[in-house]
Design an enzyme around this catalytic site. Sequence first.
Site, PDB file in Angstrom:
ATOM      1  N   CYS A  57      20.405   4.498   6.942  1.00 53.75           N
ATOM      2  CA  CYS A  57      20.192   3.099   7.239  1.00 53.75           C
ATOM      3  C   CYS A  57      21.496   2.256   6.660  1.00 53.75           C
ATOM      4  O   CYS A  57      21.948   2.408   5.850  1.00 53.75           O
ATOM      5  CB  CYS A  57      18.880   2.580   6.754  1.00 53.75           C
ATOM      6  N   CYS A  61      19.782  -2.163   0.794  1.00 46.32           N
ATOM      7  CA  CYS A  61      18.589  -2.390  -0.140  1.00 46.32           C
ATOM      8  C   CYS A  61      19.002  -1.717  -1.330  1.00 46.32           C
ATOM      9  O   CYS A  61      19.231  -0.272  -1.311  1.00 46.32           O
ATOM     10  CB  CYS A  61      17.498  -1.944   0.379  1.00 46.32           C
ATOM     11  N   CYS A  64      16.675   1.614  -2.253  1.00 47.35           N
ATOM     12  CA  CYS A  64      16.419   2.652  -1.243  1.00 47.35           C
ATOM     13  C   CYS A  64      17.360   3.769  -1.148  1.00 47.35           C
ATOM     14  O   CYS A  64      18.477   3.543  -1.104  1.00 47.35           O
ATOM     15  CB  CYS A  64      16.223   1.758   0.172  1.00 47.35           C
ATOM     16  N   CYS A 101       0.592   4.837   9.025  1.00 50.09           N
ATOM     17  CA  CYS A 101       1.709   3.881   9.099  1.00 50.09           C
ATOM     18  C   CYS A 101       2.728   4.903   9.232  1.00 50.09           C
ATOM     19  O   CYS A 101       3.062   5.938   8.629  1.00 50.09           O
ATOM     20  CB  CYS A 101       1.860   3.279   7.467  1.00 50.09           C
ATOM     21  N   CYS A 132       0.371   1.171  12.065  1.00 48.95           N
ATOM     22  CA  CYS A 132       1.199   0.181  11.437  1.00 48.95           C
ATOM     23  C   CYS A 132       2.668   0.832  11.516  1.00 48.95           C
ATOM     24  O   CYS A 132       2.790   2.133  11.242  1.00 48.95           O
ATOM     25  CB  CYS A 132       0.667   0.204   9.892  1.00 48.95           C
ATOM     26  N   CYS A 192       1.735  -7.035   7.897  1.00 46.99           N
ATOM     27  CA  CYS A 192       1.911  -6.418   6.752  1.00 46.99           C
ATOM     28  C   CYS A 192       2.997  -6.701   5.846  1.00 46.99           C
ATOM     29  O   CYS A 192       4.124  -6.411   6.171  1.00 46.99           O
ATOM     30  CB  CYS A 192       1.526  -4.768   6.936  1.00 46.99           C
ATOM     31  N   ARG A 270      -2.414  -3.686  -1.440  1.00 48.55           N
ATOM     32  CA  ARG A 270      -2.402  -2.344  -1.411  1.00 48.55           C
ATOM     33  C   ARG A 270      -1.518  -1.929  -2.553  1.00 48.55           C
ATOM     34  O   ARG A 270      -0.438  -2.472  -2.628  1.00 48.55           O
ATOM     35  CB  ARG A 270      -1.644  -1.583  -0.118  1.00 48.55           C
TER      36      ARG A 270
END
Length: 340
Positions: A57, A61, A64, A101, A132, A192, A270
Amino acid sequence: MRGLSVTRTDWTRAEIAALFDLPFTELVFRAAEVHRAHHAADQVQLCTLLSIKTGGCPEDCGYCAQSTSANAGVAATKLMDVRAVLQSAAQARDAGSQRFCMGAAWRNPKDRDMPAIVEIVKGVRAMGLETCMTLGMLTPKQSGMLADAGLDYYNHNIDTSPERYAEIITTRTFEERLETLDHVRTAGINVCSGGIVGMGEARSDRVGFIHALATLPSHPESVPINALVPIKGTVLGDMLADTPLAKIDDIEFVRTVAVARLTMPMSMVRLSAGRESMSDATQALCFMAGANSIFTGDRLLTAANAGDDADAALFARLGLTAMQGQEPMRAERTCAAVSA
């Protein structure tokens, strides 16, 4: 404090800070009351998360392991074959999951990826599972394609407070996060959106994080609250390693769950990443404070998770059962649409 059991989108930061400051037992008691007014107290939604495209990616972030900026040993993969995804979804359904998900480590999906994504959504929904996806930023056209395919939820976390956001991510802005949420909501897909605590932030940032979600035009139907898993090779993992900030205080984490429940009474809250390192007692307090959704299985994208057997044992000890049927907010909107 006015209207704690009523859905509001006009919360002030001062009101949210006052909730965080309540005596712990009073805060949990209030959150439990609100939870029971809108949700079945003994039911927890079971969700399964699958990485359908891992690593590589371009976002930076700081938490991550899938970022190209990280040195965490996560190899980049291509988008999974549709049949392999559907096989994993079938296994999740057979294990009792209600929602499946799927996450792809993209800044945004390319148009060439959308036909396969659409096929996956349709296939998973045909199994009777809620769907999701989290694919990064979306255009209005892509949001519409996902809506037409029947996608139930789109996950796009705001991560932290608006003020601290640029310290965690520099490759996109907080406003761009909100823009994608708006595209998703406009397309008719349920939202979400949550974030991560334990990234070395102050309580004021946790206040700002909850405030940003609770003052959206419509509350997210699902609010995942993650505790940072400090992974070696990531910016935050290396920065916080071997420091007292490497793990958020359990009581403060429960406070965050309780405040999310009080300010967003109809949302599913969650427990997400970080649960594998929580004691049974901490998780029990979270459920008491209004958490009513978890990820099951042994993996969360690239991080470890508690596992099905551990969850089954915990549920048996606590007298909890897997949730069946629609979430309260979706059921309410379904009824409203029928009445109209």
